[in-house]
Design a protein around this motif. Structure first.
Motif, PDB file in Angstrom:
ATOM      1  N   LYS A   1      21.232   0.912   2.327  1.00  0.00           N
ATOM      2  CA  LYS A   1      21.834   0.662   1.017  1.00  0.00           C
ATOM      3  C   LYS A   1      20.853   0.173  -0.034  1.00  0.00           C
ATOM      4  O   LYS A   1      21.066   0.389  -1.223  1.00  0.00           O
ATOM      5  CB  LYS A   1      22.959  -0.368   1.146  1.00  0.00           C
ATOM      6  N   GLU A   2      19.801  -0.501   0.386  1.00  0.00           N
ATOM      7  CA  GLU A   2      18.900  -1.092  -0.597  1.00  0.00           C
ATOM      8  C   GLU A   2      17.467  -0.566  -0.516  1.00  0.00           C
ATOM      9  O   GLU A   2      16.879  -0.190  -1.522  1.00  0.00           O
ATOM     10  CB  GLU A   2      18.889  -2.612  -0.446  1.00  0.00           C
ATOM     11  N   ARG A   3      16.895  -0.567   0.657  1.00  0.00           N
ATOM     12  CA  ARG A   3      15.465  -0.300   0.772  1.00  0.00           C
ATOM     13  C   ARG A   3      15.107   1.169   0.593  1.00  0.00           C
ATOM     14  O   ARG A   3      14.158   1.489  -0.105  1.00  0.00           O
ATOM     15  CB  ARG A   3      14.953  -0.800   2.125  1.00  0.00           C
ATOM     16  N   ILE A   4      15.854   2.075   1.202  1.00  0.00           N
ATOM     17  CA  ILE A   4      15.539   3.503   1.062  1.00  0.00           C
ATOM     18  C   ILE A   4      15.636   3.947  -0.403  1.00  0.00           C
ATOM     19  O   ILE A   4      14.696   4.562  -0.915  1.00  0.00           O
ATOM     20  CB  ILE A   4      16.413   4.380   1.986  1.00  0.00           C
TER      21      ILE A   4
ATOM     22  N   PHE B   1       0.732   3.029   0.541  1.00  0.00           N
ATOM     23  CA  PHE B   1       1.142   1.636   0.741  1.00  0.00           C
ATOM     24  C   PHE B   1       2.662   1.530   0.829  1.00  0.00           C
ATOM     25  O   PHE B   1       3.208   0.858   1.709  1.00  0.00           O
ATOM     26  CB  PHE B   1       0.590   0.776  -0.399  1.00  0.00           C
ATOM     27  N   TYR B   2       3.370   2.187  -0.090  1.00  0.00           N
ATOM     28  CA  TYR B   2       4.839   2.162  -0.069  1.00  0.00           C
ATOM     29  C   TYR B   2       5.387   2.719   1.248  1.00  0.00           C
ATOM     30  O   TYR B   2       6.366   2.203   1.796  1.00  0.00           O
ATOM     31  CB  TYR B   2       5.427   2.963  -1.222  1.00  0.00           C
ATOM     32  N   ILE B   3       4.784   3.770   1.744  1.00  0.00           N
ATOM     33  CA  ILE B   3       5.229   4.355   3.012  1.00  0.00           C
ATOM     34  C   ILE B   3       4.985   3.392   4.170  1.00  0.00           C
ATOM     35  O   ILE B   3       5.851   3.207   5.026  1.00  0.00           O
ATOM     36  CB  ILE B   3       4.552   5.722   3.247  1.00  0.00           C
ATOM     37  N   LEU B   4       3.823   2.751   4.188  1.00  0.00           N
ATOM     38  CA  LEU B   4       3.520   1.787   5.248  1.00  0.00           C
ATOM     39  C   LEU B   4       4.450   0.573   5.191  1.00  0.00           C
ATOM     40  O   LEU B   4       4.909   0.083   6.229  1.00  0.00           O
ATOM     41  CB  LEU B   4       2.058   1.342   5.165  1.00  0.00           C
ATOM     42  N   VAL B   5       4.746   0.106   3.995  1.00  0.00           N
ATOM     43  CA  VAL B   5       5.682  -1.009   3.843  1.00  0.00           C
ATOM     44  C   VAL B   5       7.069  -0.590   4.327  1.00  0.00           C
ATOM     45  O   VAL B   5       7.783  -1.359   4.967  1.00  0.00           O
ATOM     46  CB  VAL B   5       5.725  -1.504   2.384  1.00  0.00           C
ATOM     47  N   PHE B   6       7.432   0.661   4.049  1.00  0.00           N
ATOM     48  CA  PHE B   6       8.735   1.149   4.503  1.00  0.00           C
ATOM     49  C   PHE B   6       8.832   1.169   6.023  1.00  0.00           C
ATOM     50  O   PHE B   6       9.858   0.805   6.591  1.00  0.00           O
ATOM     51  CB  PHE B   6       9.011   2.542   3.923  1.00  0.00           C
ATOM     52  N   VAL B   7       7.755   1.561   6.683  1.00  0.00           N
ATOM     53  CA  VAL B   7       7.733   1.540   8.151  1.00  0.00           C
ATOM     54  C   VAL B   7       7.942   0.109   8.653  1.00  0.00           C
ATOM     55  O   VAL B   7       8.695  -0.128   9.606  1.00  0.00           O
ATOM     56  CB  VAL B   7       6.414   2.141   8.697  1.00  0.00           C
TER      57      VAL B   7
ATOM     58  N   MET C   1      15.284   2.161  -3.091  1.00  0.00           N
ATOM     59  CA  MET C   1      14.199   1.533  -3.836  1.00  0.00           C
ATOM     60  C   MET C   1      12.853   2.191  -3.522  1.00  0.00           C
ATOM     61  O   MET C   1      12.050   2.430  -4.434  1.00  0.00           O
ATOM     62  CB  MET C   1      14.133   0.040  -3.542  1.00  0.00           C
ATOM     63  N   GLN C   2      12.602   2.497  -2.273  1.00  0.00           N
ATOM     64  CA  GLN C   2      11.336   3.141  -1.910  1.00  0.00           C
ATOM     65  C   GLN C   2      11.219   4.513  -2.567  1.00  0.00           C
ATOM     66  O   GLN C   2      10.153   4.885  -3.037  1.00  0.00           O
ATOM     67  CB  GLN C   2      11.208   3.279  -0.396  1.00  0.00           C
ATOM     68  N   ILE C   3      12.314   5.263  -2.596  1.00  0.00           N
ATOM     69  CA  ILE C   3      12.301   6.583  -3.233  1.00  0.00           C
ATOM     70  C   ILE C   3      11.991   6.446  -4.723  1.00  0.00           C
ATOM     71  O   ILE C   3      11.157   7.178  -5.262  1.00  0.00           O
ATOM     72  CB  ILE C   3      13.629   7.324  -2.994  1.00  0.00           C
ATOM     73  N   ILE C   4      12.636   5.493  -5.380  1.00  0.00           N
ATOM     74  CA  ILE C   4      12.385   5.262  -6.803  1.00  0.00           C
ATOM     75  C   ILE C   4      10.919   4.900  -7.035  1.00  0.00           C
ATOM     76  O   ILE C   4      10.264   5.432  -7.938  1.00  0.00           O
ATOM     77  CB  ILE C   4      13.323   4.170  -7.354  1.00  0.00           C
ATOM     78  N   LEU C   5      10.381   3.993  -6.230  1.00  0.00           N
ATOM     79  CA  LEU C   5       8.990   3.562  -6.403  1.00  0.00           C
ATOM     80  C   LEU C   5       8.006   4.704  -6.171  1.00  0.00           C
ATOM     81  O   LEU C   5       7.035   4.855  -6.923  1.00  0.00           O
ATOM     82  CB  LEU C   5       8.681   2.404  -5.459  1.00  0.00           C
ATOM     83  N   ILE C   6       8.247   5.499  -5.151  1.00  0.00           N
ATOM     84  CA  ILE C   6       7.343   6.617  -4.851  1.00  0.00           C
ATOM     85  C   ILE C   6       7.399   7.664  -5.956  1.00  0.00           C
ATOM     86  O   ILE C   6       6.358   8.141  -6.426  1.00  0.00           O
ATOM     87  CB  ILE C   6       7.652   7.216  -3.464  1.00  0.00           C
ATOM     88  N   VAL C   7       8.595   8.034  -6.395  1.00  0.00           N
ATOM     89  CA  VAL C   7       8.731   9.037  -7.466  1.00  0.00           C
ATOM     90  C   VAL C   7       8.129   8.515  -8.766  1.00  0.00           C
ATOM     91  O   VAL C   7       7.416   9.238  -9.463  1.00  0.00           O
ATOM     92  CB  VAL C   7      10.211   9.456  -7.648  1.00  0.00           C
ATOM     93  N   TRP C   8       8.398   7.262  -9.093  1.00  0.00           N
ATOM     94  CA  TRP C   8       7.845   6.661 -10.313  1.00  0.00           C
ATOM     95  C   TRP C   8       6.318   6.686 -10.273  1.00  0.00           C
ATOM     96  O   TRP C   8       5.668   7.061 -11.251  1.00  0.00           O
ATOM     97  CB  TRP C   8       8.354   5.231 -10.455  1.00  0.00           C
TER      98      TRP C   8
END
Length: 86
Positions: free
Chosen positions: A65-68, A32-38, A70-77
Motif C-alpha cells: 500500500k505504501e512502499r511500492i 539505490f532505490y532498487i536496493l532500498v526496496f529489496v 512510492m518507489q515507482i514514483i521515485l524511480i519514474v521521477w
C-alpha cells in the motif's frame, strides 16, 4: 544505516543539480532505490516497525500500500528529470 542512506540521498540531490553528472547520478540513484526496496521487502517480511525498531510493523501490507507506489514514483521521477530530460 539511516545516516548513511541520508548522506547518499543528500549527495544524490546535489549530483542531480550538476548538469555534467546528472545522468550518472540519476542512474546510480535508481539503483539505490532498487536496493532500498529489496531491504524494505526483507523488513516487511519480518514485520519490522521502522519507527519503533521492533517487530510490530504492518508487514507486507505496508509494502503493497505504501512502499511500492512510492518507489515507482521515485524511480519514474528520477528517470524523467535525470535521464529523459537531460
Amino acid at each position: 544505516m539511516g545516516v548513511f542512506t541520508g548522506f547518499i540521498e543528500i549527495a544524490a540531490g546535489i549530483g542531480l543539480m550538476i548538469p555534467s553528472i546528472r545522468e550518472t547520478t540519476a542512474i546510480l540513484l535508481i539503483v539505490f532505490y532498487i536496493l532500498v526496496f529489496v531491504a524494505n521487502i526483507n523488513s516487511s517480511k519480518k514485520n519490522i516497525n521502522i519507527f519503533k525498531a521492533d517487530y510490530t510493523g504492518s508487514g507486507m501490507d505496508y509494502l503493497y500500500k505504501e512502499r511500492i507506489p512510492m518507489q515507482i514514483i521515485l524511480i519514474v521521477w528520477t528517470w524523467f528529470f535525470g535521464i529523459y530530460l537531460n
